[in-house]
Design a protein around this motif. Structure first.
Motif, PDB file in Angstrom:
ATOM      1  N   GLY A  87     -14.888   5.385 -12.229  1.00 43.82           N
ATOM      2  CA  GLY A  87     -13.700   6.223 -12.067  1.00 43.82           C
ATOM      3  C   GLY A  87     -13.964   7.331 -11.064  1.00 43.82           C
ATOM      4  N   ILE A  91     -11.984   8.481  -7.570  1.00 40.31           N
ATOM      5  CA  ILE A  91     -11.436   9.813  -7.286  1.00 40.31           C
ATOM      6  C   ILE A  91     -12.073  10.372  -6.002  1.00 40.31           C
ATOM      7  CG2 ILE A  91     -11.084  12.159  -8.186  1.00 40.31           C
ATOM      8  CD1 ILE A  91     -11.324  10.911 -11.042  1.00 40.31           C
ATOM      9  N   SER A 114     -14.189  15.363 -12.975  1.00 45.94           N
ATOM     10  CA  SER A 114     -13.259  15.618 -11.861  1.00 45.94           C
ATOM     11  C   SER A 114     -13.361  17.078 -11.435  1.00 45.94           C
ATOM     12  CB  SER A 114     -11.823  15.285 -12.273  1.00 45.94           C
ATOM     13  OG  SER A 114     -11.767  13.982 -12.806  1.00 45.94           O
ATOM     14  N   THR A 206     -13.588   2.115 -16.987  1.00 47.03           N
ATOM     15  CA  THR A 206     -14.594   2.146 -18.045  1.00 47.03           C
ATOM     16  C   THR A 206     -13.954   2.255 -19.428  1.00 47.03           C
ATOM     17  OG1 THR A 206     -15.822   3.489 -16.449  1.00 47.03           O
ATOM     18  CG2 THR A 206     -16.701   3.391 -18.689  1.00 47.03           C
TER      19      THR A 206
HETATM   20  C1  LIG Z   1     -14.077   8.935 -17.798  1.00 51.45           C
HETATM   21  C2  LIG Z   1     -12.997   9.540 -17.002  1.00 51.45           C
HETATM   22  C3  LIG Z   1     -13.083   9.622 -15.604  1.00 51.45           C
HETATM   23  C4  LIG Z   1     -14.327   9.182 -14.851  1.00 51.45           C
HETATM   24  O1  LIG Z   1     -14.524   7.810 -14.926  1.00 51.45           O
HETATM   25  P1  LIG Z   1     -15.992   7.116 -14.879  1.00 51.45           P
HETATM   26  O2  LIG Z   1     -15.647   5.672 -15.001  1.00 51.45           O
HETATM   27  O3  LIG Z   1     -16.765   7.647 -16.027  1.00 51.45           O
HETATM   28  O4  LIG Z   1     -16.590   7.467 -13.567  1.00 51.45           O
HETATM   29  C5  LIG Z   1     -12.009  10.138 -14.920  1.00 51.45           C
HETATM   30  N1  LIG Z   1     -10.904  10.575 -15.561  1.00 51.45           N
HETATM   31  C6  LIG Z   1     -10.788  10.518 -16.905  1.00 51.45           C
HETATM   32  C7  LIG Z   1      -9.543  11.016 -17.556  1.00 51.45           C
HETATM   33  C8  LIG Z   1     -11.825  10.002 -17.672  1.00 51.45           C
HETATM   34  O5  LIG Z   1     -11.708   9.961 -19.005  1.00 51.45           O
END
Ligand SMILES: *Cc1c(COP(=O)(O)O)cnc(C)c1O
Length: 389
Positions: A87, A91, A114, A206
């Motif tokens: 994630g 971003i 973030s 994830t």
């Molecule tokens: C976990 C999460 C992320 C980051 O994602 P990863 O797959 O851990 O890099 C971004 N935004 C939200 C709301 C999350 O819960």
């Protein structure tokens, strides 16, 4: 945009549960395998000069990843989805669209990773940020000459604040900026920000999309062709694409997205009601409780309330006792899987968020977050009766 250009439109006759089972027939497996093969290949041979199969090199394209991107684009009503190795990689890639001097308005309550990206990396690269509670504050009053984007989550992580996507999108667009929505908490099964005006939708794959705590992935979904081309260029240049095996795991996870979300959200509602009956629980924040300030907006823009609950207990000692005594559920970071997880935001997901911001958002040392799984609700209730008395 014409109908032909909008890939996602051609299957709009299908409902979300069905889209989870779709595949892109243009890259169908030649033997008819229902489980799409894992194309574990870094490169693809050319049939002749100037003759590509459509796949040249996996950093750019891979058939397994393309199947996944096809399904996710449809689920989020976009023209394209780009699958990333996490994630955060998704971003970070979106942030590459911007240049020094560009201004961002970000919600005050966001996933801690973030916040760390914006504060520690994007600022160093010359981007400027203003922080606001977008569930309450009027975004148009904060937009400046150089504001290029508004960034939010709804419901937010972890305080479950709900923003009106349509209202924020309208004000953002009036001032010529774009709206970016991280839709991780509800998944496309319950909410499609593009339908309410979002320009870019983000996911940590994830979480609910993968659904089994067995892989890391992320997505960017767009509805505009020009923006898609820019992102595809950054994607192939910076190379954070999702690998073939993880793409396959995500495809498999998505097949059961609907039934997992239904079950875990149903459990969450029942558990939230149960937590409210506990004397040592001082606050239960779940947007599916009618007293939640975002309840009506959720009803307008979402098809369900999700599986995330945040709650506050009477003392830090009780937090410690809960975390040290879990049996059925797990004390672990992350969310969106089939097992129930309990997270302590101030030491885990939000450890790098500045203290003032934590205080402002009410993320104290008595706040715990639950990602409710698909276990039998009676067993979950028994676990919390044991933990809370
Ligand atoms: C976990 C999460 C992320 C980051 O994602 P990863 O797959 O851990 O890099 C971004 N935004 C939200 C709301 C999350 O819960």
């Amino acid at each position: 945009m014409s109908k032909e250009e909008n890939k996602a439109d051609c299957d709009c006759r299908y409902k979300v549960e069905t889209i989870c089972q779709l595949s892109d027939s243009s890259i169908a497996d030649q033997w008819g395998a229902l489980s799409f093969p894992i194309y574990q290949s870094a490169t693809f041979a050319h049939r002749g000069l100037g003759e590509s199969t459509g796949f040249d090199y996996t950093r750019m394209q891979n058939p397994t990843r393309q199947q996944l991107e096809y399904v996710v684009a449809k689920l989020e009503h976009g023209i394209d989805a780009l699958a990333f190795s996490s994630g955060m990689a998704a971003i970070a890639t979106v942030m590459e669209l911007f240049k020094p001097g560009d201004h961002f308005i970000i919600d005050a309550d966001l996933y801690g990773g973030s916040v760390r990206l914006f504060n520690e990396i994007s600022k160093k690269n010359g981007l400027e940020f203003s922080t606001a509670d977008l569930s309450k504050e009027d975004v148009s009053l904060l937009i400046k000459e150089n504001t290029k984007a508004v960034y939010l989550e709804t419901p937010t992580n972890p305080m479950m604040n709900v923003s009106d996507i349509e209202a924020v999108a309208k004000k953002t667009h009036e001032k010529g900026a774009i709206l970016i929505v991280d839709n991780t908490f509800l998944s496309p099964y319950y909410q499609n920000p593009i339908d309410f005006g979002a320009d870019i939708v983000l996911h940590s794959g994830t979480k609910f999309l993968g659904g089994h705590h067995d892989t890391i992935g992320g997505f960017v979904i767009v509805k505009d062709k020009a923006l898609d081309e820019k992102l595809r260029f950054i994607y192939k240049t910076t190379g954070a694409g999702l690998g073939p095996f993880d793409s396959w795991l995500l495809l498999r996870g998505i097949r059961t997205l609907a039934i997992r979300m239904d079950r875990s959200s149903d459990n969450a509602r029942k558990l939230a009601e149960h937590l409210k009956t506990k004397k040592n629980v001082t606050r239960v924040i779940y947007p599916g409780l009618p007293e939640h300030p975002g309840y009506d907006i959720m009803k307008k823009q979402a098809r369900g309330f999700g599986a995330m609950i945040t709650f506050e207990v009477e003392s830090e000692e009780l937090v410690e006792s809960i975390l040290n005594n879990v049996e059925l559920i797990y004390f672990a970071e992350s969310l969106g899987g089939t097992e129930t997880l309990i997270t302590y935001p101030i030491t885990q997901t939000h450890a790098d968020v500045p203290k003032e911001l934590l205080d402002k958002n009410g993320i104290s040392d008595r706040i715990l977050r639950l990602s409710v799984g698909i276990e039998a609700i009676d067993d979950l209730i028994q676990e919390f009766d044991r933990l809370l008395g």
